[in-house]
Write a protein that holds these residues in place. Structure first.
Motif, PDB file in Angstrom:
ATOM      1  N   PRO A  30       4.547  -7.055   0.813  1.00 15.52           N
ATOM      2  CA  PRO A  30       4.930  -8.231   0.019  1.00 15.52           C
ATOM      3  C   PRO A  30       5.810  -9.220   0.792  1.00 15.52           C
ATOM      4  O   PRO A  30       5.861 -10.401   0.443  1.00 15.52           O
ATOM      5  N   ASP A  31       6.472  -8.748   1.828  1.00 13.86           N
ATOM      6  CA  ASP A  31       7.303  -9.654   2.631  1.00 13.86           C
ATOM      7  C   ASP A  31       6.469 -10.767   3.254  1.00 13.86           C
ATOM      8  O   ASP A  31       6.996 -11.837   3.581  1.00 13.86           O
ATOM      9  N   ASN A  32       5.188 -10.494   3.456  1.00 16.08           N
ATOM     10  CA  ASN A  32       4.337 -11.471   4.141  1.00 16.08           C
ATOM     11  C   ASN A  32       3.582 -12.392   3.192  1.00 16.08           C
ATOM     12  O   ASN A  32       2.820 -13.241   3.624  1.00 16.08           O
ATOM     13  N   LEU A  33       3.759 -12.196   1.900  1.00 17.32           N
ATOM     14  CA  LEU A  33       2.995 -13.004   0.952  1.00 17.32           C
ATOM     15  C   LEU A  33       3.520 -14.444   0.948  1.00 17.32           C
ATOM     16  O   LEU A  33       4.694 -14.683   1.237  1.00 17.32           O
ATOM     17  N   THR A  63      -7.674   3.973  -7.769  1.00 15.69           N
ATOM     18  CA  THR A  63      -8.367   2.820  -8.341  1.00 15.69           C
ATOM     19  C   THR A  63      -7.494   2.103  -9.368  1.00 15.69           C
ATOM     20  O   THR A  63      -7.319   0.886  -9.311  1.00 15.69           O
ATOM     21  N   ILE A  64      -6.927   2.861 -10.290  1.00 17.67           N
ATOM     22  CA  ILE A  64      -6.116   2.233 -11.338  1.00 17.67           C
ATOM     23  C   ILE A  64      -4.920   1.510 -10.729  1.00 17.67           C
ATOM     24  O   ILE A  64      -4.632   0.358 -11.061  1.00 17.67           O
ATOM     25  N   GLU A  65      -4.232   2.181  -9.823  1.00 16.53           N
ATOM     26  CA  GLU A  65      -3.031   1.574  -9.250  1.00 16.53           C
ATOM     27  C   GLU A  65      -3.376   0.372  -8.381  1.00 16.53           C
ATOM     28  O   GLU A  65      -2.623  -0.607  -8.320  1.00 16.53           O
ATOM     29  N   ASP A  66      -4.518   0.436  -7.730  1.00 15.18           N
ATOM     30  CA  ASP A  66      -4.925  -0.710  -6.926  1.00 15.18           C
ATOM     31  C   ASP A  66      -5.311  -1.892  -7.815  1.00 15.18           C
ATOM     32  O   ASP A  66      -5.016  -3.042  -7.501  1.00 15.18           O
ATOM     33  N   ILE A  67      -5.940  -1.598  -8.928  1.00  8.19           N
ATOM     34  CA  ILE A  67      -6.278  -2.659  -9.882  1.00  8.19           C
ATOM     35  C   ILE A  67      -4.996  -3.346 -10.352  1.00  8.19           C
ATOM     36  O   ILE A  67      -4.889  -4.576 -10.361  1.00  8.19           O
ATOM     37  N   ILE A  68      -4.016  -2.541 -10.724  1.00  9.03           N
ATOM     38  CA  ILE A  68      -2.745  -3.091 -11.197  1.00  9.03           C
ATOM     39  C   ILE A  68      -2.113  -3.961 -10.108  1.00  9.03           C
ATOM     40  O   ILE A  68      -1.683  -5.087 -10.353  1.00  9.03           O
ATOM     41  N   THR A  69      -2.071  -3.420  -8.906  1.00  8.54           N
ATOM     42  CA  THR A  69      -1.408  -4.124  -7.808  1.00  8.54           C
ATOM     43  C   THR A  69      -2.133  -5.416  -7.447  1.00  8.54           C
ATOM     44  O   THR A  69      -1.509  -6.469  -7.277  1.00  8.54           O
ATOM     45  N   VAL A  82       3.902   1.388  -2.959  1.00  6.79           N
ATOM     46  CA  VAL A  82       4.405   2.243  -1.877  1.00  6.79           C
ATOM     47  C   VAL A  82       3.605   3.545  -1.791  1.00  6.79           C
ATOM     48  O   VAL A  82       3.618   4.340  -2.734  1.00  6.79           O
ATOM     49  N   PRO A  83       2.915   3.760  -0.676  1.00  2.20           N
ATOM     50  CA  PRO A  83       2.175   5.009  -0.527  1.00  2.20           C
ATOM     51  C   PRO A  83       3.092   6.134  -0.037  1.00  2.20           C
ATOM     52  O   PRO A  83       4.183   5.877   0.471  1.00  2.20           O
ATOM     53  N   GLY A  84       2.621   7.352  -0.216  1.00  2.00           N
ATOM     54  CA  GLY A  84       3.421   8.487   0.213  1.00  2.00           C
ATOM     55  C   GLY A  84       2.562   9.712   0.426  1.00  2.00           C
ATOM     56  O   GLY A  84       1.364   9.713   0.114  1.00  2.00           O
ATOM     57  N   ALA A  85       3.190  10.731   0.964  1.00  2.00           N
ATOM     58  CA  ALA A  85       2.511  12.009   1.152  1.00  2.00           C
ATOM     59  C   ALA A  85       3.494  13.104   0.770  1.00  2.00           C
ATOM     60  O   ALA A  85       4.672  13.028   1.095  1.00  2.00           O
ATOM     61  N   ASP A  86       2.976  14.098   0.050  1.00  2.00           N
ATOM     62  CA  ASP A  86       3.838  15.169  -0.439  1.00  2.00           C
ATOM     63  C   ASP A  86       3.612  16.423   0.395  1.00  2.00           C
ATOM     64  O   ASP A  86       2.475  16.848   0.583  1.00  2.00           O
ATOM     65  N   ALA A 139      -7.388   0.937  -1.163  1.00  2.00           N
ATOM     66  CA  ALA A 139      -6.009   0.831  -1.641  1.00  2.00           C
ATOM     67  C   ALA A 139      -5.237  -0.253  -0.891  1.00  2.00           C
ATOM     68  O   ALA A 139      -5.118  -0.214   0.328  1.00  2.00           O
ATOM     69  N   SER A 140      -4.674  -1.192  -1.654  1.00  6.67           N
ATOM     70  CA  SER A 140      -3.919  -2.279  -1.031  1.00  6.67           C
ATOM     71  C   SER A 140      -2.432  -1.951  -1.040  1.00  6.67           C
ATOM     72  O   SER A 140      -1.600  -2.742  -1.454  1.00  6.67           O
ATOM     73  N   CYS A 141      -2.120  -0.757  -0.573  1.00  5.39           N
ATOM     74  CA  CYS A 141      -0.725  -0.322  -0.544  1.00  5.39           C
ATOM     75  C   CYS A 141      -0.105  -0.688   0.805  1.00  5.39           C
ATOM     76  O   CYS A 141      -0.802  -0.854   1.796  1.00  5.39           O
ATOM     77  N   ASP A 142       1.204  -0.758   0.795  1.00  5.10           N
ATOM     78  CA  ASP A 142       1.920  -1.197   2.005  1.00  5.10           C
ATOM     79  C   ASP A 142       2.195   0.004   2.921  1.00  5.10           C
ATOM     80  O   ASP A 142       3.199   0.694   2.779  1.00  5.10           O
TER      81      ASP A 142
END
Length: 712
Positions: A30-33, A63-69, A82-86, A139-142
């Motif tokens: 989002p910093d680059n938007l 899919t749902i979260e990407d739609i929202i974003t 924000v993506p992550g790994a557990d 996924a359009s996550c950062d």
RNA sequence: GGGCGGUUAGCUCAGUUGGUUAGAGCGACUGUUUUACACACAGUAGGCCGGGGGUUCGAAUCCUCCACCGCUCACCA
């Protein structure tokens, strides 16, 4: 017209290229938007377990979260996902144990450090696969903000929370009865166990003047207390504390009568003997009356020396032999073969839980639950669907103290020292204490790790770099937490509690719970049933866009989805339909100029629809929004409006047909805005068409991804 | 045993606050190779919206009882 339109839409050739384009643009961050994106909007991705491949449930939530974003980004929000790994402590360790088994190895007897290092290599490898698969879903996550649950600062803050809770008297060390999985050799919290109905023989056994009933004779060796209800007239002649000589399995013992209201007079004979070390009710009775507790079964599920000749045997092996001996000694009264009861089992392996008494760390839940209840009751946190509010509150009201100690190596170490002399435990984050502050005894480090949910419960703020981070200041509380309804107990309450406790703020405004993805017949997918659908196969076969919208249309929040291949194939056809719509409109010799007249009625009709869809999107009714735009584009725009726009042909009798009734500018208008409305659902094909659209209209430059949503 | 959800076309499911002849996708059937698309088009068949009772001018939608299915929680030894 672009030559690419000469062929049908080909997702395989398109998707990777488009994803690279998006990534290169930098707009996932989002910093680059562009400047118009001011107001922050935040989604934290539930971090997928880095121990295997993506399954259909992952495909749905991505899919749902990407739609929202994407929707919020197009509307001009400063959208961050924000993506992550557990590291997924217990679960990953189990997966790795299976790997070891395949190699003929076992974790038991392995050097802990060696095991930890091996699992780390395994996890980091799987993390890479996971990231590639999340990307493949569009996924359009950062990615520049991606976090891993074992990142140094996340481990540090998790441990700090533990220390802080200890100082606030919300964490304590207790020697209490816990759920023990004899297979995995660890304790588990209550939400990590399940009940299964089992039919077992029910034995009626003579115990002095009484007859007791049990399904587990093998636990009865140490039973020296016989309990009955104080109001039970049948046993009024026996007094509390009275001693009796009893002929028992391995000879004579002295039994003590205990009166306790926990006994159900109507069940069995109304008398029971207790095994405080291996049964939760018995433990409580023993605590109330301050009774002795003996361990009968060891940590591997084998009988201890107290069992005499049966010592060292596994329960399953010992039980029939014990029954045989009872019979020989004339202690067996009868056996009921039709007894059904619910047995607590490990949620992962189905092994019967063996309750054991063990010193563990516990979180005191009552005061914390109060915080969560207040936040939800006052609607500071909203649930979609709404009925989960009730379920959440119900669970919070009756929650019991939470055992957070796990006897597994793969996890965040509990930063505590334990006194060898008095058993006192206390946090020691910097590991500088060598003596017990209570008794001065020597101390050792606690070798247990945290329940994974202790750290993932803190994810919303830890993923934003809490404390001391600009991101935390800007993006917290987050807007929406989207996750599976199966996590309504395991995860959601913990996030609310930790958020309120540590940051004094709710972690998210809305909880959106999606249903489970089942097979085409609505049956739960499982490896043993061989009905597992791999989302990546569908994505390769029909295109990611088809998979995405196929997972969304008709999928009501909270309700399980039956995923069939036919369904996805249908949406592949839709992607191609859209492709051909664009091909037709863009292939006409010249694009209309601005002075071309728009057909007012058609434009109004479209605008009304767009506003309607926007309202659905705002209210997370994605299943409705997707269906509306789908139906419009195909059956209204393509089948009717475009058909009407075609120059009429002379009919058979030689008369010329009716005149063209739709202006080309209108077609361009509808196409442009339909691509926008469809983009969150089908980002790849719309972006690919968009590049041709802008070329045709000489408006090259922007990616569709950051174009403005119609009617924000 | 408690709680929650479901029961709508052959299958899988939509149906926001009750409002005109109940919808979609897939499947079936009948045509059509028409110059964007056969990954298509035109059309057809198919539903007492689980059952009973009630509220209402009007109920798939609200209330109540019942049946069946699913999920979930739970310390009857």
């Amino acid at each position: 017209m672009d030559d690419k339109f000469l062929k049908p839409y080909n997702p395989q050739e398109t998707e990777e290229r488009i994803y690279k384009l998006w990534k290169k643009s930098g707009f996932f961050n989002p910093d680059n938007l562009p400047k118009r994106h001011e107001e922050p909007f935040t989604v934290i991705m539930p971090p997928p377990n880095a121990n295997g491949h993506l399954h259909a449930g992952h495909a749905l939530f991505i899919t749902i979260e990407d739609i929202i974003t994407r929707f919020e980004r197009m509307r001009g929000k400063k959208a961050l996902w924000v993506p992550g790994a557990d590291h997924a402590g217990f679960e990953t360790q189990i997966v790795y144990e299976r790997e070891l088994e395949k190699q003929g190895r076992s974790r038991f007897g392995m050097d802990p450090k060696q095991l930890y290092d091996e699992i780390m290599v395994f996890t980091l490898e799987n993390k890479k696969h996971m990231e590639a698969e999340v990307s493949a879903m569009g996924a359009s996550c950062d990615w520049s903000r991606e976090k891993f649950t074992l990142d140094e600062n996340i481990v540090r803050e998790t441990q700090k929370t533990f220390e802080q809770m200890y100082d606030d008297n919300l964490v304590y060390r207790g020697n209490r009865i816990i759920n023990w999985c004899p297979k995995h050799q660890t304790s588990l919290s209550d939400v990590e166990t399940e009940f299964v109905e089992k039919k077992d023989p029910f034995y009626y056994i003579k115990y002095g003047p009484f007859t007791i009933a049990t399904a587990r004779p093998e636990t009865k060796f140490g039973d020296k207390y016989v309990v009955m209800h104080p109001d039970d007239k049948r046993y009024k002649d026996y007094k509390d504390g009275q001693k009796l000589e009893v002929n028992w399995i391995n000879g004579k013992i002295t039994a003590t009568v205990i009166k306790d209201a926990a006994i159900d007079m109507s069940f069995g004979t109304g008398v029971m003997t207790i095994t405080p070390w291996h049964d939760a009710i018995d433990f409580e009775v023993a605590e109330r009356h301050n009774l002795e507790k003996d361990q009968i079964i060891d940590w591997r599920g084998k009988l201890l020396p107290i069992a005499g000749e049966f010592a060292g045997m596994k329960i399953t092996e010992a039980r029939p032999k014990i029954v045989e001996k009872l019979k020989e000694n004339g202690l067996l009264v009868k056996i009921d073969d039709d007894y059904k009861h619910n047995v607590r089992v490990c949620y992962k392996c189905g092994t019967s839980i063996e309750p054991q008494i063990k010193a563990q760390w516990f979180v005191k839940m009552k005061p914390l639950a109060k915080l969560a209840i207040d936040a939800v009751e006052s609607d500071k946190i909203k649930f979609i669907p709404e009925n989960y509010k009730k379920i959440f509150l119900y669970w919070m009201e009756k929650t019991i103290d939470w055992n957070i100690s796990r006897q597994i190596i793969w996890g965040i170490p509990i930063p505590a020292k334990l006194c060898e002399k008095c058993g006192h435990g206390f946090p020691d984050l910097k590991s500088k204490m060598n003596q017990c502050p209570k008794c001065g005894g020597s101390v050792t480090a606690d070798i247990d790790t945290f329940d994974t949910w202790f750290s993932s419960g803190q994810w919303p703020y830890l993923a934003l770099g809490y404390p001391n981070s600009d991101d935390f200041e800007t993006y917290y509380p987050t807007d929406i937490m989207e996750t599976g309804h199966d996590l309504i107990f395991r995860w959601v309450p913990r996030m609310v509690i930790f958020g309120l406790y540590r940051t004094k703020k709710i972690p998210f405004n809305t909880v959106y719970l999606h249903g489970l993805v089942n097979d085409a017949k609505g049956k739960k997918m499982s490896k043993s049933k061989e009905n597992v659908i791999n989302p990546l196969d569908l994505s390769k076969k029909y295109g990611t866009d088809a998979l995405r919208i196929g997972l969304i249309v008709g999928n009501t929040p909270g309700t399980d989805l039956a995923l069939s291949e036919d369904r996805i194939r249908g949406y592949k056809n839709f992607a191609n339909k859209l492709w051909n719509i664009a091909r037709f409109i863009l292939s006409q010799e010249k694009p209309p100029n601005n002075k071309n007249k728009l057909d007012e009625e058609l434009v109004n009709e479209f605008n009304t629809l767009a506003k309607d869809i926007t309202r659905d999107m705002e209210n997370c009714r994605f299943h409705i929004a997707a269906e509306k735009i789908y139906a419009y584009v195909w059956h209204r725009f393509a089948d009717e409006i475009i058909e009407k726009s075609k120059p009429a042909r002379p009919d058979d009798s030689g008369h010329s047909g009716g005149k063209q009734t739709v202006n080309r500018a209108t077609l361009y208008y509808i196409l442009e805005n339909s691509l926008k409305l469809l983009h969150p659902f089908m980002p790849f094909v719309t972006e690919e068409i968009w590049s041709s659209f802008t070329k045709a209209t000489n408006k090259q430059g922007n990616l569709l991804m950051i174009e403005s949503w119609p009617f924000t």
